[in-house]
Design an enzyme around this catalytic site. Structure first.
Site: not given
Ligand code: NAD
Length: 417
Positions: A160, A165, A168, A171, A267
């Site tokens: 993460r 991104q 990902d 997500s 997280y």
């Protein structure tokens, strides 16, 4: 002095390790190509998903040209995209070859869900596999991939970090799940979501409580707010308060010590049982006041924390709805039955599994973009180039050259023996 070693395998796979190698990963492939040998174009295959009920597909037609431009051939199994709304002809129009069965011939296989043991047995030796592999729970599949000498990447393990991104997939799918959870709640609730001022009088808006304001929770907040509900949200990570408020929701303040609730990874950290007990006590009045509760709270690698007890369900008004988005990790609600809808004390408790598959067109598009970005990160001049010093490559790498090379996966599988 060069500090890295590199070799090219017969499947066009190059491994680059930092000097001395990384623990558990050999520095060389076992089958180096002879210098001057002609290189075949690598084939990327997109087989049909075989997990029951799965409607997504790992590649959508619009992305085929990107892979071809990167020097790859694209093969799609006939009907692979049909359930998601992508016919074979759309792939062909973008330059893909549609074939009856390509699993056993592919150099690179793109999947959404893990292949079955039979599919793994038919995988070409040394093939690269990218997808959700359920690495913490799918021991037999991971071991079978190692036996097949596959190079397997589990997208669940993508780090993460900002650089990752666009790759990902978790997500992306959480966004879909957060949206759909609110729609489920809105359809099944016995009330309207918005405030209505009509000739028949005023209807007050529904109250929605979102517990856990990560990617799915924030999308749930935004969707419920757009539908006109009054939205409240809570998360143990204090940094989330501002994001919740920016979406038009009220952040629920509980008298709990949460300064240390966020890990370096972004997280949530697991809390003590005493903490969860106090959290449940303090959440009770908010749950009781809500028409719809959408719990999404997760702690990586653990069962979802228990945040809504039977007593809390009993405190809700009849006709209220809970959509437990933590169902795949056991659920946040004590009465949730993963994969089922149950009515308890007049409250409907929905615990869906695989909500993203119920929005298959856009879920596939978003998933395919993350997978394609990751594959293009690995491919250099038509070859798969594994730079094991790069955390984007190393993080999701579970199996390589016959070994399970992920420390977290090895640790998780060891506890299941
Ligand atoms: P997740 O799915 O693991 O958890 C969902 C949410 O539950 C999290 O916000 C967590 O804090 C919350 N939670 C855990 N225990 C709780 C409890 N007892 N009570 C209430 N809430 C609880 O997390 P996620 O949504 O995948 O991501 C969390 C965060 O990670 C994001 O908000 C973001 O900041 C970060 N992130 C970064 C990247 C990136 O940089 N590439 C990508 C995704 C997420």
């Amino acid at each position: 002095m060069p500090t890295e070693e590199s070799k090219v395998g017969k499947e066009g796979l190059t491994t680059r390790n930092p000097a001395g190698g990384l623990a558990g990963i050999p520095n060389e492939l076992s089958t180096p190509i002879a210098p001057g040998t002609a290189r075949a174009v690598l084939s990327v295959s997109v087989p049909r998903e075989t997990v029951a009920g799965e409607q997504r597909v790992a590649l959508v037609p619009e992305l085929v040209p990107k892979l071809i431009q990167a020097g790859l051939e694209v093969h799609v199994q006939a009907g692979a995209g049909a359930a998601a709304g992508f016919p074979d002809s759309a792939y062909q129009a973008q330059g893909a070859r549609v074939e009856a069965d390509r699993f056993g011939h592919a150099d690179i296989v793109l999947r959404v869900r893990p292949p079955s043991l039979e599919e793994i047995a038919s995988l070409k030796e040394g093939a690269v596999l990218i997808g959700f592999l359920e690495p913490y729970t799918n021991g037999p599949g991971i071991q079978a991939l190692a036996a097949r000498k596959a190079t397997a990447f589990a997208l669940e393990l993508m780090p993460r970090i900002t650089r990752a991104q666009a790759m990902d997939a978790i997500s992306a799918m959480s966004t879909v799940a957060g949206y759909k959870a609110v729609l489920l709640a809105a359809i099944r609730l016995t009330k309207f979501f918005p405030l209505l001022m009509t000739a028949a009088g005023t209807v007050s808006p529904a109250r929605v409580l979102v517990i856990g304001a990560g990617v799915a929770g924030l999308q749930a907040i935004a969707t419920a707010h757009r539908l006109g509900a009054v939205v409240e949200a809570y998360d143990t990570r204090p940094a989330v308060k501002e994001q919740v408020e920016s979406l038009g929701a009220t952040f629920v303040e509980l008298a709990l010590e949460t300064q240390d609730a966020e890990a370096k990874t972004g997280y949530a950290k697991a809390q003590s049982e005493e903490f969860y007990q106090r959290q449940r006590q303090q959440l009770l009045p908010y749950v009781a006041a809500a028409d719809a509760v959408i719990p999404t709270a997760l702690v990586p690698g653990r069962r979802a924390p228990l945040l809504i007890t039977e007593e809390m369900v009993r405190s809700m008004r009849p006709g209220s709805v809970i959509v437990d988005l933590a169902a795949e990790q056991g659920g946040n609600c004590e009465l949730a039955e993963p994969g089922q809808e149950v009515e308890r004390h007049g409250v409907l408790i929905i615990a869906p599994l695989n909500l993203p598959s119920t929005v298959p067109f856009h879920a596939s598009q978003m998933y395919a973009r993350t997978v394609t970005n990751f594959l293009l990160h690995l491919v250099k001049e038509g070859r798969v180039n594994l730079d094991l010093g790069d955390e984007l490559t190393r993080g999701p790498l579970v199996v390589h050259q016959g070994e399970i090379v992920s420390a977290v996966v090895n640790a998780a599988l060891a506890t299941k023996v």
